[in-house]
Scaffold this motif. Structure first.
Motif: not given
Ligand code: ARG
Length: 568
Positions: A160, A163, A257, A310
């Motif tokens: 991750g 974000g 990601e 996501y």
């Protein structure tokens, strides 16, 4: 090499055909060894289907069944079970074959696939914590087992690294960073500035807006913010890598990601074009009106402000793994809170026409002694790094007491194998869906179903060979006589039946529990049958059994990602 189970099953279905009956029921290991080694409920199932007496059907089948080379005459028991007891000479032959086989009898899967396994997948700017144990350890074990069975495995760490948290991290970096602290412990400092910014943003709308601006700049490719982001990712990766090294976990790819960023507009466009997605209140959504439990849970793939999320990233990821990596299957080893997310992703992928086998492999939580989610005394997540260090420290205390003569290098090496092994095994030996209470005492105990117990069994075997002055058994034929020997040899033959079963429902605990039983059978054998002091041919045969037991323990533990020491 064929296992007893598959040999018997094959002969049994031939007998059914000869008796004019369809295949039915299952041939499985016996639930109670007093009734034999294998059993089938076929006659019971057929009896019910056809309204006939199961015992009569069983006799009819047995009249056509020829398994004299493998078993004693099969016995009909109870309402119509058929029980099989292996003959000692058949066990002797099969165990001999296993002994000569590099793969210990485990066959390659009949159809092998390319499988992407998505596991671990921590988030940047946060340290890995105890909650990451399960995904990491479970995913790694499944990868090892799938690979051993001949599948082509791609281990992917879906980090991750993108974000909304980066707006805050960058704001904190520009306004709160303590450079010296960053040098001392980079990740701790990044976490500190992130948390502090988070707190400020909660009460101060100006800070909140400033964070949003930083995020927008990052997303637009602003140089300064991109540099900060890169640095944060690199620091986090250092922390992850330290943990992966300790755990002996390796990845083939770590796309993360952010790797999918420029593919996201394409995903949304594609889904809108095909009509799978629609615009609703300014956002782009996929609705599942025909699935009752999802009917009121649309999946948003582009927010009203134009941002992706996501889910969008995961849709791009599915596409990449199937079309670029050519995966036949994708296994997501991710906690149960994401069940809804993956339901949606898999459903959208299905609507888009992807046919790969997508699985969400979930697991329960790790609890503290108070039976609540495990936390530090101050209520924080327990950093994984600290936990693993403590495991090694505690293991070291145990071996120092057990074997005070070990040198320093041995101590470090063995403490790591035992400490890390204990943490992994404690997790893998439980059914993955159950929550468990983390307990140092239990996982490090030398008694019971623990890694140290299994490692100790292995060490004992190695010490037999050291005493014998040989490194491994030289013979490849067994002469079994004592019931404890026959029982151990049967167990060793079962390894080949157990390993493929793990993948049926993603349950490494089946393998763990098998290894525990194997170690028990070994101890019973070792107590009942002298090895080095016995006469030939028993001596060589028993040494060979020791050798094979050690190899199966070592290989089985290796498939769980656990190492064995030579002494402890
Ligand atoms: N980073 C995510 C989390 O910590 C897990 C990612 C799982 N993999 C995926 N393809 N979504 O919750």
């Amino acid at each position: 090499m064929e296992t007893f189970q598959s040999l018997l099953a094959k002969k049994f279905s031939q007998a059914l055909a000869k008796a004019g009956l369809p295949n039915a029921g299952e041939l499985t290991p016996a639930t109670d060894s007093r009734f034999g080694d294998y059993q089938t409920n076929a006659a019971l199932v057929l009896g019910k289907q056809r309204g006939e007496n199961p015992r009569d059907l069983a006799e009819k089948i047995l009249a056509q069944l020829d398994v004299g080379d493998l078993c004693e005459p099969p016995v009909v028991a109870g309402a119509g079970f058929i029980n099989f007891t292996l003959r000692a000479d058949a066990v002797e032959r099969k165990a001999g074959e296993v002994l000569r086989d590099e793969r210990l009898g485990v066959a390659q899967a009949k159809s092998t696939r390319r499988i992407v396994i998505d596991f671990g997948s921590p988030n940047v700017a946060k340290p890995m914590h105890v909650g990451h144990i399960r995904s990491t350890v479970l995913g790694d074990a499944l990868a090892r087992i799938a690979q051993f069975l001949g599948h082509e495995v791609i281990r992917d760490n879906h980090i991750g690294d993108w974000g909304t948290q980066f707006g805050m991290v960058i704001y904190g970096w520009k306004n709160l960073l303590d450079r010296q602290a960053l040098q001392r412990n980079p990740l701790a400092e990044i976490v500190r500035i992130y948390k502090e910014t988070n707190q400020r943003a909660a009460t101060d709308p100006q800070v909140r807006e400033a964070c949003r601006q930083e995020l927008v700049k990052l997303q637009a490719g602003d140089k300064e913010n991109t540099d900060i982001w890169n640095e944060c990712v690199a620091f986090s990766m250092q922390d992850f890598d330290h943990v992966y090294k300790l755990l002996d976990v390796h990845y083939d790819i770590q796309c993360g990601e952010s790797f999918y960023n420029d593919r996201l507009p394409g995903v949304v466009e594609r889904l809108l074009k095909s009509g799978t997605a629609e615009i609703s209140e300014g956002a782009v959504c996929v609705f599942f009106r025909d699935i009752p439990e999802l009917a009121d849970k649309p999946c948003i793939i582009r927010k009203r402000d134009g941002g992706f999320n996501y889910a969008t990233t995961d849709l791009a990821t599915v596409d990449y793994r199937i079309n670029d990596l050519r995966a036949d299957a994708i296994w997501y080893v991710v906690g149960a809170p994401q069940i809804l997310h993956f339901r949606q992703i898999f459903e959208i992928a299905r609507r888009e026409g992807y046919t790969a086998d997508l699985r969400h492999i979930t697991f329960g939580s790790i609890l503290g002694e108070d039976r609540k989610l495990m936390k530090t005394r101050s209520g924080e997540n327990v950093p994984l790094r600290d936990l693993l260090d403590e495991a090694c420290r505690r293991a070291r205390n145990i071996i120092e007491e057990k074997n005070p003569d070990l040198g320093e290098d041995d101590r470090i090496d063995i403490a790591e194998k035992i400490g890390i092994g204990a943490v992994k095994y404690f997790d893998l030996s439980q059914y993955r869906m159950t929550d468990y209470v983390f307990s140092w005492e239990k996982m490090l105990s030398l008694q019971g179903n623990t890694a140290p117990y299994l490692q100790n069994a292995y060490v004992r075997i190695r010490s037999i060979f050291r005493k014998a002055g040989e490194s491994a058994s030289k013979i490849d034929r067994l002469a079994l006589d004592d019931p404890a020997e026959i029982n151990l040899a049967k167990r060793l033959c079962q390894f080949a039946e157990i390993v493929p079963q793990v993948l049926n429902n993603f349950r490494p605990n089946i393998l763990a529990n098998y290894l525990f039983e194997l170690a028990n059978s070994f101890h019973t054998f070792y107590e009942a049958c002298p090895v080095l002091k016995s006469e030939e041919p028993a001596r060589s045969s028993r040494l060979a059994l020791c050798d094979l037991s050690g190899r199966v323990l070592e290989r089985g533990l290796d498939l769980l990602g656990i190492k064995v020491p030579e002494k402890m």
